[in-house]
Design an enzyme around this catalytic site. Structure first.
Site, short mmCIF file in Angstrom:
data_model
loop_
_atom_site.label_atom_id
_atom_site.label_comp_id
_atom_site.label_asym_id
_atom_site.label_seq_id
_atom_site.Cartn_x
_atom_site.Cartn_y
_atom_site.Cartn_z
N LEU A 109 0.88 -1.17 0.00
CA LEU A 109 0.00 0.00 0.00
C LEU A 109 0.92 1.22 0.00
O LEU A 109 2.01 1.18 0.60
CB LEU A 109 -0.88 0.02 1.25
N ASP A 110 0.48 2.31 -0.64
CA ASP A 110 1.27 3.54 -0.63
C ASP A 110 1.46 4.02 0.80
O ASP A 110 0.65 3.70 1.68
CB ASP A 110 0.56 4.64 -1.43
N ILE A 111 2.45 4.87 0.99
CA ILE A 111 2.73 5.36 2.36
C ILE A 111 1.52 6.06 2.99
O ILE A 111 1.26 5.93 4.17
CB ILE A 111 4.00 6.26 2.38
N LYS A 204 -5.52 5.77 -7.39
CA LYS A 204 -5.32 7.22 -7.56
C LYS A 204 -5.28 7.58 -9.04
O LYS A 204 -5.86 8.59 -9.46
CB LYS A 204 -4.00 7.65 -6.89
#
Ligand code: URA
Length: 249
Positions: A109-111, A204
């Site tokens: 998962l992205d930060i 996104k």
């Protein structure tokens, strides 16, 4: 076949540290196939032998399966020189159960993304959940920068259903997204999106194509597993037997 040191097996079965396990073994209360073993580096085939402590049989799960509620600000990797990693958040007990340091993340998962992250030592499960051929569903709760009118909501649903073209981002190739399912919450800027792949910044990038921006992202489901609402951010727990069965483990 899975061969492990006796002290490691005792320790990972909930009998304390490796040092505690050695003490137990030396005290003569540990048996392997009904014979007392006092040698801590005795090697055991966990699929064939039975080990008991004080007459109590141990059941080995040679693999660890964890769900974490990843908080924002933490990176999905095992090591990082700058940021805290999801591994840094794990309790000592889980770290002890790495069984040879094979614990790894199933996807990333992205930060700034929160929510469900699965970790395991089981490479087969990782392959099953991450192979693009398997079309494993991943569901996200999404909050958008811009409110969306009722007619635009329908357009978003249709565009995501019909294989959206996603342009290149940085070094990441352009791609055609697989058909995805969008359901709107009772709000003009909140929805749930289910995708069947896991390309870089995929959610996104999908909303960016429609001229909007994701301002909050949380994964709530992956395959047959759903984020436990009782699991606080930053915490991990083992999958239950029901969850493991749902994954066919
Ligand atoms: N899609 C994204 O854009 N980010 C994530 O972290 C996961 C899916």
């Amino acid at each position: 076949m899975s061969i492990e040191r006796l002290d490691k097996l005792i320790s990972t079965s909930g009998y304390g540290s490796r040092k505690d396990a050695k003490k137990l073994i030396h005290s003569g209360v540990v048996t392997v196939d009904d014979a007392v073993v006092i040698n801590a580096d005795f090697h055991v085939d966990t699929e064939k032998s039975s080990v008991a402590v004080d007459g109590k049989q141990l059941s080995f799960c040679t693999h660890v399966y964890l769900m974490m509620n990843k908080p924002a600000g933490v990176v999905s990797s095992t090591k990082d020189n700058i940021h805290q990693t999801v591994i840094d958040l794990l309790d000592k007990e889980f770290k002890r159960r790495f069984l040879g340091g094979k614990l790894h993340l199933i996807g990333r998962l992205d930060i700034d993304t929160e929510g469900l992250l699965l970790l395991t030592t089981d490479g087969k499960l990782t392959h099953k959940l991450t192979s693009p051929k398997q079309n494993v569903p991943k569901t996200y709760f999404v909050r958008l920068r811009d409110s969306v009118s009722d007619s635009e909501k329908i357009e978003y649903i249709q565009r995501f259903k019909n294989n959206l073209e996603i342009p290149r981002e940085h070094n990441e190739e352009a791609f055609t997204a697989k058909s995805a399912e969008l359901t709107w919450e009772n709000s003009p800027n909140e929805c749930k999106l289910t995708i069947y792949e896991g390309k870089y910044h995929q959610v996104k990038r999908m909303f960016a194509v429609l001229g909007n921006e994701v301002i909050y992202l949380k994964r709530i489901g992956e395959g047959a597993i759903f984020l436990d609402p009782a699991l606080p951010p930053g915490k991990a727990r083992e999958l239950t037997q029901t969850e493991k069965s749902a994954l066919e483990i």
